[in-house]
Design an enzyme around this catalytic site. Structure first.
Site, PDB file in Angstrom:
ATOM      1  N   GLU A   1      -9.661   2.807  -5.477  1.00 51.15           N
ATOM      2  CA  GLU A   1      -9.220   4.153  -5.110  1.00 51.15           C
ATOM      3  C   GLU A   1      -7.998   4.602  -5.916  1.00 51.15           C
ATOM      4  O   GLU A   1      -6.963   4.980  -5.351  1.00 51.15           O
ATOM      5  CB  GLU A   1      -8.939   4.212  -3.603  1.00 51.15           C
ATOM      6  CG  GLU A   1     -10.193   3.930  -2.778  1.00 51.15           C
ATOM      7  CD  GLU A   1      -9.951   3.960  -1.275  1.00 51.15           C
ATOM      8  OE1 GLU A   1     -10.891   4.278  -0.536  1.00 51.15           O
ATOM      9  OE2 GLU A   1      -8.815   3.655  -0.832  1.00 51.15           O
TER      10      GLU A   1
ATOM     11  N   ASP B   1       0.857  -1.180   0.000  1.00 50.78           N
ATOM     12  CA  ASP B   1       0.000   0.000   0.000  1.00 50.78           C
ATOM     13  C   ASP B   1       0.897   1.235   0.000  1.00 50.78           C
ATOM     14  O   ASP B   1       2.129   1.121  -0.079  1.00 50.78           O
ATOM     15  CB  ASP B   1      -0.941  -0.004   1.206  1.00 50.78           C
ATOM     16  CG  ASP B   1      -2.304   0.588   0.863  1.00 50.78           C
ATOM     17  OD1 ASP B   1      -2.358   1.769   0.482  1.00 50.78           O
ATOM     18  OD2 ASP B   1      -3.308  -0.138   0.964  1.00 50.78           O
TER      19      ASP B   1
ATOM     20  N   HIS C   1      -2.759   3.102  -4.752  1.00 48.32           N
ATOM     21  CA  HIS C   1      -2.138   2.700  -3.488  1.00 48.32           C
ATOM     22  C   HIS C   1      -0.729   2.161  -3.738  1.00 48.32           C
ATOM     23  O   HIS C   1      -0.334   1.112  -3.210  1.00 48.32           O
ATOM     24  CB  HIS C   1      -2.999   1.655  -2.775  1.00 48.32           C
ATOM     25  CG  HIS C   1      -4.263   2.234  -2.194  1.00 48.32           C
ATOM     26  ND1 HIS C   1      -4.257   3.101  -1.129  1.00 48.32           N
ATOM     27  CD2 HIS C   1      -5.566   2.078  -2.552  1.00 48.32           C
ATOM     28  CE1 HIS C   1      -5.494   3.454  -0.840  1.00 48.32           C
ATOM     29  NE2 HIS C   1      -6.318   2.856  -1.701  1.00 48.32           N
TER      30      HIS C   1
END
Length: 542
Positions: free
Chosen positions: A338, A202, A275
């Protein structure tokens, strides 16, 4: 007078039935499909034997934990044989009559326990049922004296509702050592769950050794500051401690072997295209802007993601090759959530990619990105799982969708005949508050009490039967932005993970929250014996 007598007789009959049912209750989580309690008990002693009618390493694994618990907690060594001759015996056999590959039948009589299953996994789950039915002292790591090691006589027929029953652990925001990862797997297997989703990369840290790219651990596994307090606090405060860690490939192989002995499959997650800032800190050439990038321990969505240049795909293929070689699971999770498209919109290379491939926009570019990764992983014999954003721009042909922003993504994927794992944040995100915020430690937000987690049904009623067949199961997610310690991780995960386990295993008609609470309260002494630091927020009222 006759009428009053009849009413009293009916009332007495009802009370007797209620008392009988209460006495006959089997306090297992997850609740079995069918159970009938009989009179008497089976008592374990040093004379008790375990007979394996099929003796192989998997069958040995299936009984190993219960055997180890008896040796450690009761000082009883259960002799394992293929031809039991004693008066007290547990016979474990594989039977083609058991149609569900993870199902089992358990028949307990005063002198004999018979366990039948289609596979060793079913034998293992039967052993977990016996473990829960034994006194809680069986789960201590020290010898207990004066304990009657018995289980009630009964017949159980049991099998799971879903094939995928999982928990996720994020080790990127906060890192957890191998010892805790193994403990987490132990808890998972104890509740008859069979998938461990290991979130390994991440923005805040890269946690897996990739030998071809040593900077991913030398640079991307460590940060120099971490947020203190909540993300929304102003002004922000920082802990300037050098923080991080990673797992060597040798450690990962060790954890995989540990999980396999507990019939748990580990699904690794390597995030893309978003990420990705931890990786970009080490290899800024993989971004659109060129960096530089710094690992920072705050939380949220980053604008910089992997660029769609060819060198990025080559890098990710190299990474995924090593990951595929490490993990025997049929799936690799590639994230897909995302990922803002701002950098792609301003990147010449990405815009040229869109034109060359005849794509409409950034969403279709992400779909192209995911499809390329899927095509590559298929050459490694792997399938992909992605968060529900991978629906945007078109699904990769064989992708499995993990529906997290609600159930809509899962419904849409199932209607396209794609497999789905339901993991909506509203019900099964374990980083949410579970009690009154003023009484709870810091969390990311949201309010997901135990009852809300328990009440979730992973199969939406709006799906047709052929669509509903694509719902593989359910998963609870433990994101660790605000969870820095092992004790806090356990507190946030349990007992909500037990509710998820029952949802994943037990039939919907057998689920009842009040009955679950009764069984949970009787299971808590086992948690105490294990040293599991669970939350009692549910006992304070919701």
């Amino acid at each position: 007078m006759k009428k009053i007598t009849a009413i009293l007789a009916a009332l007495l009959f009802t009370l007797n039935m209620m008392a009988s049912e209460k006495k006959a209750r089997v306090d297992l989580i997850p609740v079995p499909v069918h159970c009938k309690v009989e009179k008497g008990t089976f008592t374990f002693s040093p004379k008790t034997e375990i007979c394996l009618t099929t003796d192989n390493p998997e069958m040995r694994n299936a009984i190993a934990i219960l055997s180890e618990r008896f040796e450690r907690s009761a000082g009883i060594q259960l002799n394992v044989t293929s031809n039991a001759k004693g008066a007290q015996v547990i016979v474990c056999s594989l039977s083609p009559a058991i149609t569900h590959k993870e199902g089992y039948k358990l028949n307990v009589t005063p002198h004999r326990i018979e366990v039948a299953a289609a596979t060793p996994a079913g034998i293992f789950y039967a052993m977990q049922s016996l473990r829960q039915l034994l006194p809680a002292a069986i789960d201590k790591d020290s010898l207990s004296s004066g304990v009657k090691w018995s289980v009630p006589c009964m017949e159980i027929e049991d099998y799971p509702r879903y094939p995928y029953r999982g928990l996720m652990l994020d080790v990127c925001r906060h890192f957890f050592p191998v010892s805790f990862v193994k403990k987490y797997i132990d808890y998972l297997a104890y509740h008859k769950m069979n998938r461990f989703h290991w979130h390994l990369t991440d923005d805040q840290g890269w946690r897996i050794e990739i030998k071809k790219y040593p900077k991913l651990t030398a640079v991307s596994a460590f940060r120099d500051r971490t947020l203190i307090g909540h993300y929304s606090d102003k002004p922000r405060r920082w802990d300037m401690t050098h923080y991080g860690g990673y797992y060597t490939q040798e450690e990962i192989r060790d954890v995989i072997a540990y999980a396999q002995k507990r019939f748990v499959t580990i699904i690794p997650e390597i995030e893309m295209p978003g990420h990705a800032e931890a990786a970009l800190a080490a290899y800024p050439n993989l971004s659109c802007s060129g960096g530089p990038f710094e690992l920072v321990g705050d939380w949220g969505i980053r604008k910089d993601i992997y660029c769609s240049r060819e060198e990025t795909f080559l890098f990710l293929q190299d990474v995924l090759s090593e990951v595929a070689d490490l993990f025997p699971a049929p799936y690799i999770h590639i994230g897909g959530d995302e990922a803002p498209k701002l950098r792609w919109l301003r990147c010449f290379a990405c815009q040229e990619r869109i034109k060359k491939e005849g794509l409409k926009d950034g969403h279709e570019l992400q779909s192209y990105f995911i499809r390329r990764m899927e095509d590559f992983l298929q050459t490694k014999g792997k399938r992909i799982i992605g968060w529900d954003e991978i629906l945007e721009g078109g699904l990769a042909p064989n992708a499995t969708v993990m529906s997290w922003r609600g159930t809509d993504g899962g419904i849409a994927a199932a209607r396209q005949h794609h497999d789905v794992i339901m993991t909506p944040l509203q019900s099964v995100y374990l980083d949410h508050y579970q009690g009154k915020q003023a009484d709870e430690p810091l969390a990311i937000g949201g309010f997901t009490p135990l009852s809300k987690t328990y009440d979730f049904d992973p199969t939406p009623a709006s799906l047709k039967p052929d669509e509903a067949a694509h719902i593989l199961g359910v998963q609870g997610n433990l994101w660790t932005e605000y969870i820095a310690t092992e004790a806090y991780a356990e507190y946030m995960a349990f007992p909500r993970a037990a509710a998820i386990a029952e949802t994943a295993w037990s039939s919907q008609v057998n689920k009842d929250y009040n009955a679950f609470l009764n069984r949970l309260n009787l299971l808590l002494p086992h948690y105490d014996a294990m040293g599991l630091r669970y939350s009692r927020s549910f006992q304070k009222g919701e």
